[in-house]
Scaffold this motif. Structure first.
Motif, mmCIF file in Angstrom:
data_model
loop_
_atom_site.group_PDB
_atom_site.id
_atom_site.type_symbol
_atom_site.label_atom_id
_atom_site.label_comp_id
_atom_site.label_asym_id
_atom_site.label_seq_id
_atom_site.Cartn_x
_atom_site.Cartn_y
_atom_site.Cartn_z
ATOM 1 N N ASP A 294 0.832 -1.357 0.113
ATOM 2 C CA ASP A 294 -0.091 -0.024 0.019
ATOM 3 C C ASP A 294 0.985 1.191 -0.009
ATOM 4 N N LEU A 295 1.888 1.404 0.916
ATOM 5 C CA LEU A 295 2.739 2.485 1.079
ATOM 6 C C LEU A 295 3.643 2.662 -0.371
ATOM 7 N N PHE A 296 4.130 1.826 -0.829
ATOM 8 C CA PHE A 296 5.069 1.865 -1.659
ATOM 9 C C PHE A 296 4.416 2.151 -3.055
ATOM 10 N N THR A 297 3.223 1.336 -3.513
ATOM 11 C CA THR A 297 2.511 1.560 -4.493
ATOM 12 C C THR A 297 1.853 3.107 -4.379
ATOM 13 N N ALA A 298 1.072 3.209 -3.282
ATOM 14 C CA ALA A 298 0.117 4.769 -3.341
ATOM 15 C C ALA A 298 1.273 5.669 -3.269
ATOM 16 N N GLY A 299 2.312 5.457 -2.470
ATOM 17 C CA GLY A 299 3.365 6.730 -2.623
ATOM 18 C C GLY A 299 4.226 6.839 -3.791
ATOM 19 N N THR A 300 3.974 5.939 -4.812
ATOM 20 C CA THR A 300 4.978 6.265 -5.896
ATOM 21 C C THR A 300 4.010 6.654 -7.255
ATOM 22 N N ASP A 301 2.938 5.731 -7.484
ATOM 23 C CA ASP A 301 2.271 5.893 -8.735
ATOM 24 C C ASP A 301 1.523 7.430 -8.942
ATOM 25 N N THR A 302 0.680 7.536 -7.705
ATOM 26 C CA THR A 302 -0.065 8.859 -7.973
ATOM 27 C C THR A 302 0.634 10.223 -8.178
ATOM 28 N N ILE A 303 1.860 10.145 -7.054
ATOM 29 C CA ILE A 303 2.572 11.327 -7.344
ATOM 30 C C ILE A 303 3.452 11.212 -8.661
ATOM 31 N N VAL A 304 3.982 10.477 -9.120
ATOM 32 C CA VAL A 304 4.574 10.324 -10.417
ATOM 33 C C VAL A 304 3.568 11.007 -11.679
ATOM 34 N N SER A 305 2.453 10.274 -11.486
ATOM 35 C CA SER A 305 1.412 10.691 -12.505
ATOM 36 C C SER A 305 1.278 12.274 -12.280
ATOM 37 N N THR A 306 0.972 12.673 -11.231
ATOM 38 C CA THR A 306 0.936 14.140 -11.124
ATOM 39 C C THR A 306 1.997 14.823 -11.418
ATOM 40 N N LEU A 307 3.257 14.477 -11.075
ATOM 41 C CA LEU A 307 4.470 15.282 -11.804
ATOM 42 C C LEU A 307 4.427 15.340 -13.298
#
Length: 496
Positions: A294-307
Motif C-alpha cells: 500500500d505504502l510503496f504503490t500509493a506513495g509512488t504511482d499517483t505522485i509520479v502521474s501528477t508530476l
C-alpha cells in the motif's frame, strides 16, 4: 420438437429474462439510474468505456445520487461536492468499508490499509499514521530526504544536456526513493534491475485495474482464475512485490539497528512482538506485506502521474511556467536550499500545483466503498453491503464550486489580491477517516520537486515539435498523461 440446441437456447433466454426481472425488482429499492440488463448491467450507457466525468453526465438526468450496475452488481454513485462531502464527513462510519470484489478478495485478502475494513483497517491505519509521524512525515527529518532526492532529480535532468527526454523513469526513481527510505531504510541505484522490475509491476497493476480483463475477472472469477491472460500477470506482479518485501523483512529481522536509523519495517516488527498473545491483534507479517504494498504503490504511482502532468502543463502553458520561475527567483537565491516553508511566500506557485491536482485529478472517479450498516444517503435508504462510488472527480469539477471547472485556471486558488487560498471543495486526497495517509508527504514532494526543477531549467518541447497530446490515457485506474518527450534547458540565471 426442439432439439438440444433449441432447449439450451430457451433455457439461456429464460435465465436472462429471470435475471432481468430480478434486477428490475432490486432497482425499486435503489436510487434511480439507467435500466440495467443481464451481464452488461448499465455498461451500455457508457459505450463500454468509462472516462473521468462519465458519471457526471448521469447526474444531470438522475440527480446527485443514482445507481449504475456493473454486471449484476448495483453501485450507488454520489456525485457533486455536497453529495460527496455528505458521505465522507457525515456518514463516514457507515461508508468507510472497502469494497470486496472477487479480484480484490483474491489479491488483497482484506489485509493492509487500502483494501481492509473494520478492526483490521482501524489498527493498521492508526499504526501507519503514528509511525509515519515518528519517521518524520510533516517534519524536517523527512523533508530533508525529499530535498536530497529533488537535488538528485535536478542532476538527472542536467545529464540530458537539454536534449529530448522522457522524464518518467527519472520521476519514478526520485519519488520511489523517498518512500523506499521510509519503508525499507534505503533507496535503490537507478540502474538496479530489481528497482526497474518493481516499477514495471506497479505500473502494470495500475494499468490492469480498469482494463477489460479486470472487468471479466469480476464478472466470472470462477472461470478467469484458470484462464491465461493479463490477469495472471497482475497476480505475478503482486507476488514479485511481496517476494521482494519478504526478503526485506527477513533482512530487517537479521540485522539489529540503532534507534535513530529505524524504518517502517523495524517499527512494525517491534509491534508484532509487542502484540504476541493478543487475540485481537492484527499485526503479523502477512499484514505487513500488504501495508508495504500500500505504502510503496500509493506513495509512488499517483505522485509520479501528477508530476508528469505538471511538466506537461509547463510546456503547454509557457506563460504559467515563466510566472512560477519569476516567483521562485524573487523569493530564493540560486544557491538557497528550497524548503516546504517557502511555499508560504509563493502564492502563484502554490496555486499552480493545487490547480493541477484539481484539473488533472489522477483517478477516474474516486473511491469505491461498501456500506458497513444500513444508512440513509441524501434521502435514499441504503442497505448494508451496498457498493458506494464517492465521485471525488465530480467535486473537483463541480460548476457550483469552480468558475471554470473544465479549464486549467490557477486563479481558482488566488483571491483578488493574489493571495493563495484553499477552497472547501478541493479534496483530491479525499476527506474524513479515509483521508490519504500520505497527504503531507505528497504535498511536500510536489512542491520541492517542482520548484527545484523549474529553478534550474526551462521545460520546452523539442525543436520542430509544436504540439503535444494533452488528452488523458483512457481505461486505466490512474488518469495518466500520454508518453511525451521534453527538453530541460538550463536557465541562464542559474548557469551564471
Amino acid at each position: 420438437m426442439l432439439g438440444t440446441g433449441g432447449c439450451v437456447a430457451v433455457l439461456v433466454v429464460s435465465l436472462l429474462i429471470l435475471q432481468f426481472l430480478k434486477m428490475q425488482w432490486a432497482s425499486r429499492k435503489l436510487p434511480p439510474g439507467p435500466i440495467p440488463f443481464p451481464i452488461l448491467g448499465t455498461l451500455w450507457c457508457f459505450g463500454f468505456e468509462w472516462h473521468q466525468g462519465s458519471l457526471s453526465k448521469f447526474s444531470k438526468v438522475y440527480g446527485k445520487t443514482f445507481t449504475i450496475w456493473i454486471g449484476h452488481m448495483p453501485m450507488v454513485v454520489l456525485n457533486g461536492y455536497h453529495a460527496v462531502r455528505d458521505v465522507l464527513i457525515n456518514h463516514s462510519k457507515e461508508t468507510s468499508w472497502r469494497i470486496v470484489t472477487p479480484f480484490v478478495r483474491d489479491t488483497m485478502h482484506g489485509k493492509g490499509i487500502l483494501f481492509s475494513s473494520g478492526h483490521t483497517w482501524k489498527q493498521q491505519r492508526r499504526f501507519g499514521m503514528m509511525t509515519l509521524r515518528t519517521l518524520g512525515m510533516g517534519k524536517k527529518g523527512l523533508e530533508y530526504r525529499v530535498q536530497e532526492e529533488a537535488s538528485y532529480l535536478v542532476e538527472l535532468f542536467a545529464n540530458t544536456k537539454g536534449k529530448p527526454m522522457d522524464p518518467s523513469s527519472f520521476l519514478f526513481y526520485s519519488v520511489s526513493s523517498v518512500i523506499s527510505r521510509v519503508v525499507f531504510g534505503h533507496n535503490f541505484s537507478i540502474q538496479d534491475e530489481i528497482f526497474h522490475k518493481l516499477i514495471e509491476c506497479i505500473e502494470y497493476e495500475g494499468h490492469f485495474f480498469l482494463s477489460s480483463f479486470h472487468l471479466l475477472y469480476e464478472l466470472c472469477p470462477w472461470l478467469m482464475r484458470y484462464l491465461p491472460g493479463p490477469h495472471q500477470k497482475a497476480f505475478s506482479c503482486l507476488e514479485f512485490i511481496h517476494s521482494f518485501s519478504r526478503k526485506e523483512i527477513q533482512n530487517h529481522k537479521e540485522k539489529k539497528k540503532l534507534d535513530d536509523s529505524w524504518d517502517f519495517i523495524d517499527f512494525y516488527l517491534e509491534e508484532i512482538e509487542k502484540n504476541k498473545g493478543d487475540p485481537s491483534s492484527t499485526f503479523d507479517e502477512d499484514n505487513l506485506l500488504h501495508v508495504i504494498y500500500d505504502l510503496f504503490t500509493a506513495g509512488t504511482d499517483t505522485i509520479v502521474s501528477t508530476l508528469r502532468w505538471v511538466f506537461l502543463c509547463m510546456v503547454v502553458h509557457p506563460d504559467v511556467q515563466e510566472k512560477v520561475q519569476k516567483e521562485i527567483d524573487a523569493v530564493l537565491t540560486p544557491s538557497q536550499c528550497i524548503s516546504y516553508e517557502d511555499q508560504k511566500s509563493m502564492p502563484y506557485t502554490s496555486a499552480v500545483i493545487y490547480e493541477i491536482l484539481r484539473f488533472n485529478f489522477v483517478l477516474l472517479a474516486g473511491t469505491f466503498r461498501q456500506c458497513g450498516s444500513d444508512t440513509t444517503l441524501l434521502g435514499f435508504p441504503i442497505k448494508k453491503g451496498t457498493i458506494i462510488i464517492v465521485d471525488i472527480a465530480s467535486a473537483l469539477n463541480d460548476p457550483e464550486q469552480w468558475e471554470t471547472p473544465q479549464q486549467f485556471n490557477p486563479n481558482h486558488f488566488l483571491d483578488k489580491d493574489g493571495n493563495f487560498f484553499i477552497r472547501e471543495a478541493f479534496i483530491p486526497f479525499s476527506a474524513g477517516p479515509r483521508l490519504c495517509l500520505g497527504e503531507k508527504l505528497a504535498k511536500t514532494e510536489l512542491f520541492l520537486f517542482i520548484t527545484n526543477v523549474l529553478r534550474a531549467f526551462t521545460l520546452q518541447l523539442p525543436e520542430g515539435m509544436t504540439e503535444v497530446n494533452t488528452r488523458p490515457v483512457e481505461g486505466r485506474f490512474a488518469v495518466q498523461a500520454h508518453p511525451y518527450v521534453i527538453c530541460a534547458v538550463p536557465r541562464k540565471t542559474i548557469a551564471a
